[in-house]
Scaffold this active site. Sequence first.
Site, mmCIF file in Angstrom:
data_model
loop_
_atom_site.group_PDB
_atom_site.id
_atom_site.type_symbol
_atom_site.label_atom_id
_atom_site.label_comp_id
_atom_site.label_asym_id
_atom_site.label_seq_id
_atom_site.Cartn_x
_atom_site.Cartn_y
_atom_site.Cartn_z
ATOM 1 N N ASN A 70 112.176 21.568 49.662
ATOM 2 C CA ASN A 70 113.244 22.405 49.117
ATOM 3 C C ASN A 70 112.733 23.702 48.492
ATOM 4 O OD1 ASN A 70 115.991 22.835 47.645
ATOM 5 N ND2 ASN A 70 114.471 22.784 46.012
ATOM 6 N N ALA A 71 111.495 23.714 47.971
ATOM 7 C CA ALA A 71 110.998 24.906 47.266
ATOM 8 C C ALA A 71 111.131 26.120 48.167
ATOM 9 C CB ALA A 71 109.531 24.707 46.867
ATOM 10 N N GLY A 72 111.722 27.171 47.637
ATOM 11 C CA GLY A 72 111.900 28.370 48.444
ATOM 12 C C GLY A 72 112.099 29.571 47.542
ATOM 13 N N TYR A 74 112.786 36.351 54.616
ATOM 14 C CA TYR A 74 113.448 35.074 54.296
ATOM 15 C C TYR A 74 114.111 34.477 55.543
ATOM 16 C CZ TYR A 74 116.660 31.950 51.723
ATOM 17 O OH TYR A 74 117.362 30.876 51.242
ATOM 18 N N ILE A 125 119.316 23.318 43.822
ATOM 19 C CA ILE A 125 119.563 22.323 44.876
ATOM 20 C C ILE A 125 118.542 21.186 44.803
ATOM 21 C CG2 ILE A 125 119.539 21.992 47.391
ATOM 22 C CD1 ILE A 125 120.647 24.920 47.592
ATOM 23 N N THR A 180 124.221 28.990 42.832
ATOM 24 C CA THR A 180 123.004 28.667 42.071
ATOM 25 C C THR A 180 122.429 29.964 41.499
ATOM 26 O OG1 THR A 180 121.465 29.010 43.886
ATOM 27 C CG2 THR A 180 122.338 26.774 43.645
HETATM 28 P P1 NAD Z 1 116.325 28.054 42.990
HETATM 29 O O1 NAD Z 1 115.613 29.367 42.911
HETATM 30 O O2 NAD Z 1 117.414 27.764 42.018
HETATM 31 O O3 NAD Z 1 115.259 26.851 42.905
HETATM 32 C C1 NAD Z 1 114.072 26.853 43.664
HETATM 33 C C2 NAD Z 1 113.063 25.887 43.055
HETATM 34 O O4 NAD Z 1 111.849 25.991 43.811
HETATM 35 C C3 NAD Z 1 112.715 26.238 41.611
HETATM 36 O O5 NAD Z 1 112.683 25.067 40.813
HETATM 37 C C4 NAD Z 1 111.339 26.886 41.716
HETATM 38 O O6 NAD Z 1 110.541 26.733 40.552
HETATM 39 C C5 NAD Z 1 110.769 26.136 42.921
HETATM 40 N N1 NAD Z 1 109.670 26.876 43.535
HETATM 41 C C6 NAD Z 1 109.671 28.169 43.921
HETATM 42 N N2 NAD Z 1 108.453 28.511 44.362
HETATM 43 C C7 NAD Z 1 107.672 27.414 44.260
HETATM 44 C C8 NAD Z 1 106.322 27.136 44.541
HETATM 45 N N3 NAD Z 1 105.487 28.095 44.998
HETATM 46 N N4 NAD Z 1 105.844 25.894 44.322
HETATM 47 C C9 NAD Z 1 106.645 24.919 43.827
HETATM 48 N N5 NAD Z 1 107.939 25.127 43.529
HETATM 49 C C10 NAD Z 1 108.445 26.365 43.734
HETATM 50 O O7 NAD Z 1 116.823 27.954 44.493
HETATM 51 P P2 NAD Z 1 118.015 27.103 45.132
HETATM 52 O O8 NAD Z 1 119.182 27.999 45.255
HETATM 53 O O9 NAD Z 1 118.160 25.805 44.471
HETATM 54 O O10 NAD Z 1 117.427 26.930 46.618
HETATM 55 C C11 NAD Z 1 116.705 25.796 47.025
HETATM 56 C C12 NAD Z 1 116.402 25.921 48.510
HETATM 57 O O11 NAD Z 1 117.622 26.101 49.222
HETATM 58 C C13 NAD Z 1 115.523 27.118 48.852
HETATM 59 O O12 NAD Z 1 114.637 26.752 49.891
HETATM 60 C C14 NAD Z 1 116.515 28.145 49.346
HETATM 61 O O13 NAD Z 1 115.943 29.053 50.227
HETATM 62 C C15 NAD Z 1 117.557 27.261 50.029
HETATM 63 N N6 NAD Z 1 118.893 27.901 50.116
HETATM 64 C C16 NAD Z 1 119.640 28.162 49.009
HETATM 65 C C17 NAD Z 1 120.901 28.756 49.162
HETATM 66 C C18 NAD Z 1 121.806 29.072 48.000
HETATM 67 O O14 NAD Z 1 122.912 29.564 48.212
HETATM 68 N N7 NAD Z 1 121.427 28.796 46.769
HETATM 69 C C19 NAD Z 1 121.366 29.084 50.433
HETATM 70 C C20 NAD Z 1 120.556 28.819 51.527
HETATM 71 C C21 NAD Z 1 119.318 28.211 51.362
#
Ligand code: NAD
Length: 453
Positions: A294-296, A359, A225, A394
Amino acid sequence: MADFLLEYGHKPGWKSIFNVLGITVPPRLERLKGSWKKQILAGKKVVTATGGINASVISNINDELGGHALINSLPADDRADVLLFDATGIETVAQLKLLYDFFHANAGKLANNSRVVIIALTPDPSPEGRGERTASQQAIEGFSRSVAKEVGRKGATVNLVRVENKSVTENQLLPVLHFLFSEASAFVTAQVFRINSGGNVPQLVSLEKSLAGKVALVTGAARGIGEATARKLAAEGATVIVLDRPEDSDAGKKVAESINGKFLTADMSKEDSATIINDYLKKEFNGVDIVIHNAGITRDKTIAKMDEKYWDMVLNVNLQALIRTNNLLLKSGTIRKNGRIVCLSSISGFSGNFGQTNYSATKAGIIGYVKALSEELADKNITANAVAPGFIETKMTAKMPLFTKMGGRRLSNLNQGGLAEDVADAITFLSSPGAAVISGQTLRVCGGSYIGA
Ligand code: NAD
């Protein structure tokens, strides 16, 4: 793993097999390609019902977006691309019948990928506003969410826009309607957008290229994302700083290079990340306009079995880090006037998830945080909002068990999961000058479902 039904369901041979088996094939959603367009309703049929808002506001917005307006209903056998119903005049239960009349006549005539927007009043909590008028305005929410379920199989979305009073201006309404009528909101349905009457939009703002000259930071932007968001913000003209962990530098640098942006390494779990970010933004850009947290991460285990370190890690990266960073950026005046802060929450912040106490706590925390922060920042015209993705395809959701994944897809109104781009489009909208009227809110990008990561 790709969605089998979506992949094969539109191929001629397979389509008839699914039909015989009684399996509903998800619609192909039309999504935004490239950057925002101005006349998004050109060639589209827009059926409107006027109410409490001055009718010229609605008709000017339609003209601005290039729609072909029709009042109240369509000729038989015709298809509507947009239904726009102004329900702000409804004050009694009897008047709710206006909704029945309009939607009974038009809901069956919606084209594929069409858009429905209902405008209503924010239910008034003052004593004279209580009672039947409040009940009637609140009723509209249940109505719109139900219509969203009924028409979702056509790829149609239904959203409710709440305004504080009937004198809402064209400038305040247009950007929100632009987003909701456009392909950028393909996975946003059954939601409520509240327009703050204090939101200052001095002129009619188009969303197209509206981020030109802005500096944006996206954390965790090497993939998923975050990457999609960095690309969308850049497409609207922003200079984007792609931030990720040292171990994700190669991927992050590639994203940054491809959008003429910059790459910054910081590990958000470390205390010094806030200082690294603040010093960099001050030195290289003398400030920042848009900050996307966004990092999570997830570390799933039931609470009885969860290691303390998993609890600490998730709470730290998903919640503590963004509060710490904002505190420093705001204290140092690094986030400029008219700035935008968007944090990534999640559906699990609303509904909870098995094995995700850590989470879900962080994602619910974000919902409360942006609400509080928005009030603190109102006088600087800085907005703070969150986006809560539902089931998004994702790397994070690819790890889910098969049946959970199937549920995540099929239980959405649109019968499928969303894409990273859907979330990125919503974030880009909330980052735009036109979204000045929206603050303190958490927008679900979930296809109308309460299941997700
Ligand atoms: P993903 O795991 O594909 O990407 C997460 C990115 O964050 C990665 O590039 C990772 O390297 C970076 N990251 C993680 N820890 C870090 C740190 N300590 N410092 C710097 N960067 C860091 O995740 P995603 O699916 O793209 O999710 C992005 C956000 O959206 C997150 O916060 C997640 O909780 C939220 N989210 C995602 C979904 C989903 O369905 N994919 C649903 C709800 C919420």
